[in-house]
Design an enzyme around this catalytic site. Structure first.
Site, PDB file in Angstrom:
ATOM      1  CG  LEU A  92      -1.991   1.065   1.314  1.00  0.00           C
ATOM      2  CD1 LEU A  92      -3.177   0.561   2.132  1.00  0.00           C
ATOM      3  CD2 LEU A  92      -1.477   2.370   1.902  1.00  0.00           C
ATOM      4  CB  VAL A  94      -0.042   7.690  -0.655  1.00  0.00           C
ATOM      5  CG1 VAL A  94      -0.510   9.047  -1.165  1.00  0.00           C
ATOM      6  CG2 VAL A  94      -1.232   6.876  -0.125  1.00  0.00           C
ATOM      7  N   GLY A 102      -5.120  11.918   3.384  1.00  0.00           N
ATOM      8  CA  GLY A 102      -6.189  10.940   3.617  1.00  0.00           C
ATOM      9  C   GLY A 102      -6.262   9.837   2.581  1.00  0.00           C
ATOM     10  N   GLY A 104      -4.042   7.409   1.925  1.00  0.00           N
ATOM     11  CA  GLY A 104      -3.636   6.108   2.467  1.00  0.00           C
ATOM     12  C   GLY A 104      -4.799   5.452   3.197  1.00  0.00           C
ATOM     13  CG  ASP A 130       4.668  -9.535   5.522  1.00  0.00           C
ATOM     14  OD1 ASP A 130       4.591  -9.944   6.691  1.00  0.00           O
ATOM     15  OD2 ASP A 130       4.486 -10.263   4.526  1.00  0.00           O
ATOM     16  CE1 TYR A 140      -1.096  -1.009   5.932  1.00  0.00           C
ATOM     17  CE2 TYR A 140       1.216  -1.434   6.427  1.00  0.00           C
ATOM     18  CZ  TYR A 140       0.211  -1.198   5.505  1.00  0.00           C
ATOM     19  OH  TYR A 140       0.502  -1.154   4.176  1.00  0.00           O
ATOM     20  CG  PHE A 143      -6.133   2.563  10.014  1.00  0.00           C
ATOM     21  CD1 PHE A 143      -7.190   3.448   9.908  1.00  0.00           C
ATOM     22  CD2 PHE A 143      -4.886   2.975   9.586  1.00  0.00           C
ATOM     23  CE1 PHE A 143      -7.027   4.711   9.385  1.00  0.00           C
ATOM     24  CE2 PHE A 143      -4.691   4.244   9.056  1.00  0.00           C
ATOM     25  CZ  PHE A 143      -5.768   5.111   8.956  1.00  0.00           C
TER      26      PHE A 143
HETATM   27  C1  LIG Z   1       2.146   5.091   4.947  1.00  0.00           C
HETATM   28  C2  LIG Z   1       1.316   5.799   3.854  1.00  0.00           C
HETATM   29  C3  LIG Z   1       0.615   4.773   3.002  1.00  0.00           C
HETATM   30  C4  LIG Z   1       0.274   6.706   4.539  1.00  0.00           C
HETATM   31  O1  LIG Z   1      -0.520   7.316   3.521  1.00  0.00           O
HETATM   32  P1  LIG Z   1      -1.007   8.816   3.676  1.00  0.00           P
HETATM   33  O2  LIG Z   1      -1.922   9.117   2.533  1.00  0.00           O
HETATM   34  O3  LIG Z   1       0.158   9.710   3.841  1.00  0.00           O
HETATM   35  O4  LIG Z   1      -1.805   8.747   5.056  1.00  0.00           O
HETATM   36  P2  LIG Z   1      -3.213   9.415   5.390  1.00  0.00           P
HETATM   37  O5  LIG Z   1      -3.155  10.888   5.051  1.00  0.00           O
HETATM   38  O6  LIG Z   1      -4.316   8.640   4.773  1.00  0.00           O
HETATM   39  O7  LIG Z   1      -3.239   9.231   6.949  1.00  0.00           O
HETATM   40  C5  LIG Z   1      -4.361   8.632   7.604  1.00  0.00           C
HETATM   41  C6  LIG Z   1      -4.096   8.731   9.090  1.00  0.00           C
HETATM   42  O8  LIG Z   1      -2.951   7.933   9.413  1.00  0.00           O
HETATM   43  C7  LIG Z   1      -1.983   8.738  10.078  1.00  0.00           C
HETATM   44  N1  LIG Z   1      -0.657   8.297   9.630  1.00  0.00           N
HETATM   45  C8  LIG Z   1      -0.096   8.468   8.424  1.00  0.00           C
HETATM   46  N2  LIG Z   1       1.123   7.904   8.384  1.00  0.00           N
HETATM   47  C9  LIG Z   1       1.320   7.377   9.622  1.00  0.00           C
HETATM   48  C10 LIG Z   1       2.401   6.672  10.229  1.00  0.00           C
HETATM   49  N3  LIG Z   1       3.515   6.364   9.572  1.00  0.00           N
HETATM   50  N4  LIG Z   1       2.250   6.286  11.520  1.00  0.00           N
HETATM   51  C11 LIG Z   1       1.129   6.535  12.217  1.00  0.00           C
HETATM   52  N5  LIG Z   1       0.074   7.212  11.689  1.00  0.00           N
HETATM   53  C12 LIG Z   1       0.189   7.621  10.416  1.00  0.00           C
HETATM   54  C13 LIG Z   1      -2.285  10.177   9.666  1.00  0.00           C
HETATM   55  O9  LIG Z   1      -1.853  11.085  10.635  1.00  0.00           O
HETATM   56  C14 LIG Z   1      -3.794  10.157   9.549  1.00  0.00           C
HETATM   57  O10 LIG Z   1      -4.367  10.349  10.825  1.00  0.00           O
HETATM   58  P3  LIG Z   1      -5.775  11.129  11.005  1.00  0.00           P
HETATM   59  O11 LIG Z   1      -6.824  10.264  10.343  1.00  0.00           O
HETATM   60  O12 LIG Z   1      -5.944  11.226  12.473  1.00  0.00           O
HETATM   61  O13 LIG Z   1      -5.623  12.439  10.328  1.00  0.00           O
HETATM   62  C15 LIG Z   1       2.226   6.732   2.989  1.00  0.00           C
HETATM   63  O14 LIG Z   1       2.913   7.629   3.831  1.00  0.00           O
HETATM   64  C16 LIG Z   1       3.217   5.982   2.113  1.00  0.00           C
HETATM   65  O15 LIG Z   1       2.877   5.562   1.016  1.00  0.00           O
HETATM   66  N6  LIG Z   1       4.469   5.847   2.589  1.00  0.00           N
HETATM   67  C17 LIG Z   1       5.525   5.195   1.804  1.00  0.00           C
HETATM   68  C18 LIG Z   1       5.247   3.723   1.558  1.00  0.00           C
HETATM   69  C19 LIG Z   1       4.890   2.957   2.808  1.00  0.00           C
HETATM   70  O16 LIG Z   1       5.503   3.106   3.870  1.00  0.00           O
HETATM   71  N7  LIG Z   1       3.898   2.086   2.683  1.00  0.00           N
HETATM   72  C20 LIG Z   1       3.441   1.208   3.749  1.00  0.00           C
HETATM   73  C21 LIG Z   1       3.374  -0.193   3.208  1.00  0.00           C
HETATM   74  S1  LIG Z   1       4.633  -1.278   3.752  1.00  0.00           S
END
Ligand SMILES: CC(C)(COP(=O)(O)OP(=O)(O)OC[C@H]1O[C@@H](n2cnc3c(N)ncnc32)[C@H](O)[C@@H]1OP(=O)(O)O)[C@@H](O)C(=O)NCCC(=O)NCCS
Length: 167
Positions: A92, A94, A102, A104, A130, A140, A143
């Site tokens: 997953l 973004v 929002g 993610g 993972d 993760y 949520f």
């Molecule tokens: C991790 C990732 C998917 C989050 O996506 P995003 O669009 O930035 O996150 P969102 O804006 O949807 O955040 C949703 C909520 O999660 C929280 N959040 C985001 N990243 C977070 C993190 N690393 N740890 C804890 N909370 C986090 C946000 O604060 C937000 O909280 P809220 O609903 O209270 O405002 C994105 O940062 C990403 O793609 N990172 C690089 C790849 C990665 O690490 N992927 C994970 C798969 S292994």
């Protein structure tokens, strides 16, 4: 308008950058092959009004899996057979240009909805992921994913999935 759809040739994968090279490479070079071979499904977030090929703003990959009972947190394994059917959130991500908006969360909710549909038709005790590092694991866990015996492997039971998908 933003839309989540199955990855296909109308999507621009080449320009996608989430800050993680393995995730970028998976989307750009492997995801469509895995769809074609029936290994997994990758869904992408796009602006449906964008001129094709539509830039990918985010994506997730889901697949079926089978785990051993010991890989599931103990409280969920009572009276289960040794081999347990489940689903896996393989990836997953973004695009860095669209993170913290929002997307993610929206992708995760869509993945959970689709996992619920699979479970309606074929069963499955829950969803494994993972996480690539502690930061991803924190996302993760926020949520409702729970720790398992393996460090960065997390699990969400089907009842949590159904509750989240219904909200
Ligand atoms: C991790 C990732 C998917 C989050 O996506 P995003 O669009 O930035 O996150 P969102 O804006 O949807 O955040 C949703 C909520 O999660 C929280 N959040 C985001 N990243 C977070 C993190 N690393 N740890 C804890 N909370 C986090 C946000 O604060 C937000 O909280 P809220 O609903 O209270 O405002 C994105 O940062 C990403 O793609 N990172 C690089 C790849 C990665 O690490 N992927 C994970 C798969 S292994």
């Amino acid at each position: 308008m933003l839309k989540i759809e199955l990855l296909d040739s109308t999507h621009d994968r080449g320009g996608f950058d989430c800050g993680g090279e393995p995730l970028n490479r998976y989307l750009q070079q492997i995801a469509r092959q895995h769809i074609a071979k029936g290994i997994s499904k990758t869904f992408v977030l796009v602006d449906e009004d964008a001129t094709p090929p539509k830039p990918v703003l985010g994506f997730f990959t889901i697949s079926l899996c089978q785990v051993l009972g010991q890989q599931v947190p103990a409280k969920w394994t009572k009276k289960l057979p040794e081999q347990i059917p489940a689903m896996r959130l393989g990836r997953l991500a973004v695009a860095t240009s669209h993170q913290s908006a929002g997307y993610g969360k929206a992708l995760l909710v869509e993945a959970l909805l689709r996992i619920g549909l699979v479970a309606d038709l074929a069963g499955g005790v829950g969803l494994f992921v993972d996480a690539k590092d502690e930061g991803a694991a924190a996302f993760y866990k926020r949520f409702g994913f729970e720790p398992t015996g393996a460090a960065l492997t997390l699990f969400m039971p089907m009842e949590t999935i159904r509750r989240l998908a219904a909200t």
